[in-house]
Design an enzyme around this catalytic site. Structure first.
Site, PDB file in Angstrom:
ATOM      1  N   GLU A 153     -12.295  11.006  -4.455  1.00  0.00           N
ATOM      2  CA  GLU A 153     -12.206  10.860  -2.998  1.00  0.00           C
ATOM      3  C   GLU A 153     -11.467  12.043  -2.376  1.00  0.00           C
ATOM      4  O   GLU A 153     -11.897  12.597  -1.358  1.00  0.00           O
ATOM      5  CB  GLU A 153     -11.501   9.554  -2.642  1.00  0.00           C
ATOM      6  CG  GLU A 153     -11.349   9.337  -1.148  1.00  0.00           C
ATOM      7  CD  GLU A 153     -10.608   8.058  -0.821  1.00  0.00           C
ATOM      8  OE1 GLU A 153      -9.794   8.065   0.122  1.00  0.00           O
ATOM      9  OE2 GLU A 153     -10.849   7.039  -1.502  1.00  0.00           O
ATOM     10  N   LYS A 174       0.844  -1.192   0.000  1.00  0.00           N
ATOM     11  CA  LYS A 174       0.000   0.000   0.000  1.00  0.00           C
ATOM     12  C   LYS A 174       0.874   1.235   0.000  1.00  0.00           C
ATOM     13  O   LYS A 174       1.924   1.271   0.647  1.00  0.00           O
ATOM     14  CB  LYS A 174      -0.913   0.026   1.233  1.00  0.00           C
ATOM     15  CG  LYS A 174      -1.765   1.291   1.342  1.00  0.00           C
ATOM     16  CD  LYS A 174      -2.591   1.319   2.621  1.00  0.00           C
ATOM     17  CE  LYS A 174      -3.374   2.621   2.743  1.00  0.00           C
ATOM     18  NZ  LYS A 174      -4.178   2.699   3.968  1.00  0.00           N
ATOM     19  N   GLU A 225      -9.517  11.101  12.630  1.00  0.00           N
ATOM     20  CA  GLU A 225      -8.697   9.935  12.995  1.00  0.00           C
ATOM     21  C   GLU A 225      -7.908  10.167  14.277  1.00  0.00           C
ATOM     22  O   GLU A 225      -7.011  11.014  14.338  1.00  0.00           O
ATOM     23  CB  GLU A 225      -7.728   9.592  11.855  1.00  0.00           C
ATOM     24  CG  GLU A 225      -6.948   8.311  12.105  1.00  0.00           C
ATOM     25  CD  GLU A 225      -6.199   7.832  10.884  1.00  0.00           C
ATOM     26  OE1 GLU A 225      -5.377   6.924  11.015  1.00  0.00           O
ATOM     27  OE2 GLU A 225      -6.447   8.363   9.779  1.00  0.00           O
ATOM     28  N   LYS A 278     -12.778  14.861   0.371  1.00  0.00           N
ATOM     29  CA  LYS A 278     -12.086  15.144   1.628  1.00  0.00           C
ATOM     30  C   LYS A 278     -11.683  16.607   1.745  1.00  0.00           C
ATOM     31  O   LYS A 278     -11.536  17.136   2.852  1.00  0.00           O
ATOM     32  CB  LYS A 278     -10.844  14.255   1.745  1.00  0.00           C
ATOM     33  CG  LYS A 278     -11.144  12.776   1.940  1.00  0.00           C
ATOM     34  CD  LYS A 278      -9.876  11.957   1.924  1.00  0.00           C
ATOM     35  CE  LYS A 278     -10.152  10.484   2.183  1.00  0.00           C
ATOM     36  NZ  LYS A 278      -8.915   9.657   2.082  1.00  0.00           N
ATOM     37  N   GLU A 335      -7.045  -2.760   2.147  1.00  0.00           N
ATOM     38  CA  GLU A 335      -6.358  -1.556   2.608  1.00  0.00           C
ATOM     39  C   GLU A 335      -6.569  -1.356   4.107  1.00  0.00           C
ATOM     40  O   GLU A 335      -5.633  -1.015   4.853  1.00  0.00           O
ATOM     41  CB  GLU A 335      -6.899  -0.353   1.832  1.00  0.00           C
ATOM     42  CG  GLU A 335      -6.294   0.977   2.240  1.00  0.00           C
ATOM     43  CD  GLU A 335      -6.967   2.157   1.576  1.00  0.00           C
ATOM     44  OE1 GLU A 335      -6.775   3.292   2.065  1.00  0.00           O
ATOM     45  OE2 GLU A 335      -7.687   1.963   0.573  1.00  0.00           O
TER      46      GLU A 335
END
Length: 433
Positions: A417, A193, A241, A421, A282
């Site tokens: 995406e 990744k 997060e 964001k 992921e």
């Protein structure tokens, strides 16, 4: 504010004049001071309430949190805390670090003059939580007796002209090339990744009023933060997060990876995200990394085997809360340094991902996707991953967004995406449309 009590004054008299003290008193109002200057630090979460802080009784700069940790622990241990309220938490140092301490950002127009890591014990801190307001002052004991309990005052500035996103006609092409480069780098299976990021520039006549920017950030995305990193340079954002929360022997970490922009049919989007083999892979890389890192520090780890979905105004995320326990648990600084950066913002394996990012991303990330939060003398603390963020320098601002890339990623879908964001920073910098 209430004056210092006789017991607090007696304790002050027993201390050397240069002893570092923190004095906490109840505020006479939970309403914000209309004339208060813009804070040099802002931190707000549901668990912590909202803290605005000004000045610095102690400032520690260095390349990383790991490098600063011994000095931070010594500074916190040296503070004598005075308060008539038995349930008041000990003083906190606030700060964090950039994404990659090994990569210099000294010559970048957005980040020049900012440290790799910084932790601050504020001179003034005002916290409001659940209707209760506390004010804390920190400094030498000899100055504490003469305190005037008045927060730093600011001046009212007229609203500036609206901010504008700077045109960048090559941005989409650069992003497509970056994603394709990542796919090529992962083609032999040695790298599982990579996380690509890009930045967008805004301009505005005159500086951004920090209060205006903070008011435009969502209050439900996890944590809102702001920190002055250099004269006229403020880093600000609202991130979903959490990197780590440490309370006593209990530790909590968010695994947040695998995303889909929100649309008209959210139930279908959530089902598609949960069923996506690419996004589940992921996400699993992040969960495994976090669990392994915590176990390596001697903690017992638990988490649900299947992720849930955390829905934010612009994006759905796969989410797995990871819980851990040890007696005693490592302190918050140790945990943050061991976990950051996770594969959610770097990639896997981490060292190979960091090398690719340094080679492929032309603009350094600075404190974007770094770590920011607080810690205290008990070892407790909370640090977040600084996503959905922007650095403001006078009349310029640079916002950052990224996306996790794995084999099968589509450049156009990942572009959409990142645009979703970007909404958090856009609304804060431009205002709602």
């Amino acid at each position: 504010m209430v004056p210092l009590s006789a017991p607090m004054l007696a304790r002050l008299d027993a201390l050397p004049p240069d002893a570092l003290v923190a004095v906490t008193v109840a505020s006479d109002s939970a309403a914000p001071a209309a004339t208060a200057a813009a804070p040099s630090i802002h931190w707000s979460t549901d668990a912590d309430g909202a803290t605005d802080a000004w000045g610095a009784a102690v400032t520690l700069d260095g390349p990383s949190l790991a490098a600063l940790a011994p000095a931070v622990r010594r500074a916190l241990a040296s503070v004598t805390h005075l308060s008539d309220h038995a349930d008041v938490a000990p003083p906190r140092m606030f700060g964090g670090q950039c994404f990659d301490p090994a990569r210099s950002h000294a010559d970048d127009p957005a980040w020049a003059g900012t440290p790799g890591a910084r932790m601050v014990l504020p001179t003034w801190a005002r916290t409001v939580h659940r209707g209760r307001a506390l004010v804390q002052w920190a400094g030498p004991a000899v100055e504490a007796r003469a305190l005037r309990w008045t927060l730093p005052h600011g001046v009212n500035t007229p609203p500036a002209a609206p901010a504008a996103r700077a045109p960048d006609p090559a941005a989409h092409e650069r992003w497509t090339a970056l994603v394709r480069d990542a796919l090529a780098a992962m083609s032999d299976g040695a790298v599982a990744k990579l996380v690509g990021a890009r930045r967008v520039r805004w301009t505005r006549p005159g500086p951004w009023p920090l209060a205006e920017v903070l008011a435009g950030l969502p209050v439900h995305d996890g944590a809102r933060f702001a920190m002055t990193l250099a004269p006229d340079v403020v880093f600000v954002g609202a991130t979903p997060e959490r990197l780590v929360l440490r309370r006593g022997d209990a530790v909590e970490v968010d695994a947040l990876a695998g995303s889909l922009p929100r649309g008209a049919d959210d139930p279908s989007a959530i089902a598609a995200l949960l069923a996506s083999a690419k996004d589940r892979h992921e996400h699993a890389l992040v969960v495994t990394f976090i669990a392994d890192a915590l176990r390596s520090l001697g903690l017992a780890v638990s988490h649900d085997p299947v992720p849930s979905v955390r829905s934010l105004p612009s994006v759905h995320h796969l989410w797995t809360p990871v819980r851990a326990h040890a007696s005693p648990a490592p302190d918050a600084l140790t945990l943050a340094a061991a976990l950051h950066p996770t594969p959610a913002v770097a990639g896997s394996p981490r060292d190979a991902a960091l090398r690719w990012i340094a080679r492929r991303e032309t603009a350094p990330r600075g404190w974007y996707a770094g770590a920011l939060g607080w810690c205290d003398a008990r070892g407790d603390g909370c640090f977040v991953v600084t996503l959905r963020s922007a650095v403001i320098r006078g009349g310029e601002a640079w916002a950052y967004v990224g996306a996790g890339l794995v084999p099968g990623s589509d450049p156009e879908a990942e572009w959409r995406e990142t645009e979703a964001k970007l909404r958090t920073a856009r609304v804060a910098l431009e205002g709602p449309r």
